[in-house]
Enzyme design. Structure first.
Site, PDB file in Angstrom:
ATOM      1  CG  HIS A  86      -0.575   0.326   2.496  1.00 57.96           C
ATOM      2  ND1 HIS A  86      -0.263  -0.617   3.448  1.00 57.96           N
ATOM      3  CD2 HIS A  86      -0.356   1.521   3.094  1.00 57.96           C
ATOM      4  CE1 HIS A  86       0.095  -0.028   4.568  1.00 57.96           C
ATOM      5  NE2 HIS A  86       0.059   1.277   4.381  1.00 57.96           N
ATOM      6  CG  ASP A 222       0.277  -4.002   2.801  1.00 57.10           C
ATOM      7  OD1 ASP A 222       0.848  -3.566   1.790  1.00 57.10           O
ATOM      8  OD2 ASP A 222      -0.497  -3.315   3.490  1.00 57.10           O
ATOM      9  CB  SER A 641       2.845   1.877   6.295  1.00 60.22           C
ATOM     10  OG  SER A 641       1.576   1.543   6.737  1.00 60.22           O
TER      11      SER A 641
HETATM   12  N1  ARG Z   1      -4.790   0.513   7.682  1.00 62.05           N
HETATM   13  C1  ARG Z   1      -3.507   0.523   7.033  1.00 62.05           C
HETATM   14  C2  ARG Z   1      -2.891   1.905   7.203  1.00 62.05           C
HETATM   15  O1  ARG Z   1      -3.381   2.811   7.710  1.00 62.05           O
HETATM   16  C3  ARG Z   1      -3.541   0.047   5.632  1.00 62.05           C
HETATM   17  C4  ARG Z   1      -4.283   0.897   4.677  1.00 62.05           C
HETATM   18  C5  ARG Z   1      -4.285   0.417   3.272  1.00 62.05           C
HETATM   19  N2  ARG Z   1      -5.316  -0.540   3.006  1.00 62.05           N
HETATM   20  C6  ARG Z   1      -6.638  -0.241   2.760  1.00 62.05           C
HETATM   21  N3  ARG Z   1      -7.500  -1.219   2.591  1.00 62.05           N
HETATM   22  N4  ARG Z   1      -7.088   0.975   2.678  1.00 62.05           N
HETATM   23  O2  ARG Z   1      -2.761   2.823   6.596  1.00 62.05           O
HETATM   24  N1  GLU Z   2      -1.196   1.439   7.502  1.00 62.79           N
HETATM   25  C1  GLU Z   2      -0.578   2.489   8.272  1.00 62.79           C
HETATM   26  C2  GLU Z   2       0.376   3.337   7.438  1.00 62.79           C
HETATM   27  O1  GLU Z   2       0.110   3.577   6.290  1.00 62.79           O
HETATM   28  C3  GLU Z   2       0.106   1.911   9.424  1.00 62.79           C
HETATM   29  C4  GLU Z   2      -0.936   1.496  10.326  1.00 62.79           C
HETATM   30  C5  GLU Z   2      -1.015   2.396  11.507  1.00 62.79           C
HETATM   31  O2  GLU Z   2      -1.590   3.484  11.419  1.00 62.79           O
HETATM   32  O3  GLU Z   2      -0.447   1.944  12.488  1.00 62.79           O
HETATM   33  O4  GLU Z   2       1.322   3.911   7.926  1.00 62.79           O
END
Ligand code: ARG
Ligand code: GLU
Length: 760
Positions: A86, A222, A641
């Protein structure tokens, strides 16, 4: 109501100030002073100097700020970079076409000349971190106003930057910590030629998509691979076909031994933003006003866009990424609010405040002022959240109008050059936005959200148009505005600032945006930013008061996109009564979730085949399974991330990519009982690269180790292995001179395999 529950809880849970092991995002240069002992007591075999050192190679030399928004790490001696799928999503998407859809099918460069350039993407290393608090804060004790203090700081920073001794390729950034009570400088080296090397298909890299996002048990691979390229001297160079893979000062060996409950874990990266030291009033405002407002706006959007996506497969394709991005924080805020309630965050803050006042009665004054300012801010906070979400994010036409307005303002302040500079950056962003734009969908969002706006904002925020019939307003705007069509908008903006200004001033959509934003700005912009200014200055005093009142506590600074270390252990958790979550998942779980053809839970045929044949190579657990994800009690946030999960010996064991839903309130109130970060197991990454993609040349350039078996990259505590002349060390010949007097210990240190002189 909340307060009275709070008081009861204080009595039940007596307040504790101890920082939990697991909590904290620490500055690497202070680990020795603050954390080394605790880290080692938790099982770490390294020293603080192994993690961060200015004088010798250390872990930090493998840690890279990826594009300024994610973290990545070097995993080979040829500059191979590992980050999240991502994080590389935009790059993977930009190289994709319908024929070569790398998002759908994955991408693997089978040789280095097939790796793909990504203009604008950079990889930033931190060379050294310097405490510059005394320099930056010099004289500020005498400042009589906040403005004077800020001016002094600005001047001190500017003066410091001119005297900093930098090499030609280095840059320096000075950043405030603890609400401007301290300052640190970061000397950075940035590489601008970063190429895409490999990415699994979305059905692995984004497996589970929004349904599984922020959730455990998780089965997402991921990850994506990039490579840093450098000039002939290994120094940063603009993209050039002739650039060479970068030779790093350190790369992370990768452990094949996996993890077990209780194992030490270290996460190294660039967390973006947290608010750990807020007063209870602020937390209450987030819970009562800000989060509910943002969640409600996004819920409307997601309902409408989700329905349109289900009805029309072309809309589904266009809006997949936009939907995911709006859903991401929508879901995060819901989890955050629930977690704050579940862990009694307000009551804990209040208990902390009482304790603080009992230690230092003067802080009562600060808390009283907070109380006043936050109640003054309350109506603005809610309006700001709604205004920002509606006009700046969810209605695309409004978002584009706002950006166009900024473009025109830039012209008015900085002339044509300013216009051209801003437009050059804006156009690619807008091109992306319009590539996946559907005016009919946006129009439905427009009508629904302006209705919400009208209902939730007080009357004086509403321009006359919003008091009229909204569906006929939508018809007029979407029937006439050039903002509904990227081609028309670019035609106007391409003609230069004067023509663009004239075209926009005639535009119905632009006019409506201007009327809404003018009202908002007239009423709210000034008072809201004034109150925020007061709150910010007070927060500085409050931060200092907290630190002074608890002189024995180690405080860690809030995240601010600077390099941090966090550490914890592999741990499951109890999400609710009667349920226990194990900390590891396996490929069996991927197959169990498999829904053929589904856009979230499809599984590639090849992966199913490998599963059927149990063709797992060397990447299995001791039970012969392929591990997929695991949990840790590391304190992480957005920006982490792509951060490496590192074992007790400095080897890569996983790749951070998310947190569990129940624990997303860790940005405000970390609680060891339910705050967990989610990582992909390094062995799953290797399995996908090797067995699924057949990109064995990439695995070959990595350094795979078995630390638990005592092989490979082991820390030797600087002990001398006492080799004699002619001995070899991990295959390298040692003491080649053969001169016993000058001979060396064959020392397998963590970061360098080197022979060194035997001092004894
Ligand atoms: N929750 C993770 C982070 O904040 C992954 C986000 C990407 N994936 C998604 N399905 N939107 O950013
Ligand atoms: N998916 C998040 C990012 O893009 C990390 C998840 C979080 O917020 O801990 O940095």
């Amino acid at each position: 109501m909340l307060k009275s529950i709070g008081l009861t809880i204080v009595i039940i849970f007596s307040y504790t100030i101890a920082t939990f092991a697991g909590e904290g995002m620490w500055l690497p240069l202070l680990l020795k002073a603050y954390n080394e002992e605790e880290m080692q007591s938790m099982g770490m075999k390294m020293s603080a100097e192994d993690i961060y050192s200015v004088n010798q190679g250390s872990l930090k030399d493998a840690i890279v700020h990826f594009g300024g928004f994610c973290t990545s790490e070097v995993i080979s001696d040829q500059g191979l970079l590992l980050t999240n799928h991502h994080c590389g999503y935009g790059q993977i998407q930009s190289h994709s076409t319908l024929e070569n859809n790398y998002l759908k099918d994955g991408f693997w460069a089978m040789s280095q000349d097939a790796e793909l350039a990504n203009p604008g993407l950079f990889a930033k290393f931190i060379d050294r971190i310097i405490d510059v608090s005394d320099i930056v804060l010099e004289g500020t004790a005498d400042a009589t106003t906040d403005a004077a203090r800020q001016d002094m700081i600005k001047n001190n920073i500017a003066a410091y930057q001119t005297t900093a001794q930098l090499k030609s390729y280095e840059e320096i950034e000075v950043k405030p910590f603890f609400n401007t009570n301290q300052y640190f400088a970061f000397v950075t080296v940035t590489y601008n030629d970063v190429r895409l090397v490999g990415a699994p298909p979305e059905s692995i890299g984004k497996f589970g998509a929004d349904t599984d996002n922020w959730e455990w048990p998780r089965h997402t691979g991921d990850f994506a691979l990039f490579r840093i390229y450098a000039g002939p001297d290994n120094m940063p160079a603009d993209y050039d076909e002739a650039n060479k893979p970068y030779t790093p000062k350190h790369h992370l060996p990768i452990s094949l031994d996996g993890v077990a409950e209780g194992d030490f874990t270290l996460i190294f990266g660039f967390p973006g933003r947290t608010d750990q030291y807020l007063p209870s009033n602020a937390v209450e405002q987030i819970l009562e006003d800000i989060n509910p407002a943002r969640i409600a706006v996004r819920e409307n959007t997601l309902d409408i866009v989700g329905k349109a996506m289900r009805e029309d497969s072309s809309v589904k394709l266009k809006y997949a990424s936009k939907f995911a991005s709006i859903a991401n924080y929508w879901k995060k805020w819901i989890g955050e609010s629930q977690g704050l309630v579940q862990t009694n965050a307000l009551a804990k803050k209040e208990a902390f405040e009482s304790e603080l006042v009992s230690r230092d009665p003067e802080t009562k004054n600060i808390l009283d002022q907070f109380n006043r300012y936050y109640s003054e801010r309350q109506p603005y906070a809610k309006s700001n959240a709604i205004y920002g979400e509606v006009t700046g994010r969810n209605i695309e036409l409004m978002r584009v109008a706002g950006l166009s307005k900024r473009l025109i303002n830039t012209f008015e302040m900085h002339g044509e050059e300013g216009y051209n500079g801003f437009y050059a950056r804006l156009k690619p962003f807008l091109t992306d936005l319009y590539k996946n734009y559907d005016a009919e969908v946006d129009k439905k969002v427009f009508a629904s959200l302006l209705e919400l706006y009208r209902t939730n904002m007080s009357d004086d925020y509403l321009p006359s148009d919003l008091k009229s019939n909204l569906s006929s307003l939508a018809n007029t705007v979407y029937g006439q505005s050039i903002l509904t069509d990227g081609g028309k908008l670019f035609a106007a903006l391409d003609k230069g600032p004067e023509a663009a200004k004239a075209a926009l001033s005639r535009d119905k959509g632009y006019a409506l945006y201007s009327a809404i934003s003018d009202k908002y700005n007239d009423i709210a912009a000034e008072p809201y930013s004034m109150i925020n200014g007061k709150i910010d200055s007070l927060q500085r005093l409050y931060m200092k008061a907290q630190m002074d009142a608890f002189p024995d506590k180690n405080f860690y600074p809030d995240a601010n996109s600077t390099m941090r270390v966090t550490y914890g252990q592999v741990n499951g958790y109890q999400p609710k009564d009667g349920v226990w979550y194990d900390p590891v998942t396996h490929l069996d779980g991927v197959v169990a979730k498999y829904v053929p053809g589904d856009y979230e839970f499809d599984v590639p045929a090849k992966l199913l085949e490998l599963y059927e044949d149990k063709d797992y190579g060397q990447y299995t657990t001791s039970e012969g399974k392929i591990p997929v994800c695991f949990l840790g009690s590391n304190h992480t946030t957005g920006g982490n991330s792509g951060s490496p999960a590192i074992d007790a010996n400095g080897n890569l064991i996983g790749l951070n990519f998310d947190r569990v839903w129940e624990g997303t309130m860790s940005d405000i109130n970390y609680d060891k009982s339910i705050c967990r970060n989610i990582m992909v197991d390094a062995r799953y990454i290797l399995f996908i690269v090797d067995k699924f993609a057949g990109a064995t040349h990439l695995v070959d350039e990595m350094e795979l180790v078995h630390p638990k078996a005592g092989l490979g990259s082991q820390v030797s505590d600087n002990t001398v292995n006492g080799a004699s002349a002619g001995a070899t060390c991990n295959g390298e010949s040692c003491c080649a001179s053969g001169d016993a007097a000058d001979c060396c210990c064959c020392k397998r240190r963590l970061f360098k395999r080197r022979c060194c002189k035997n001092k004894s």
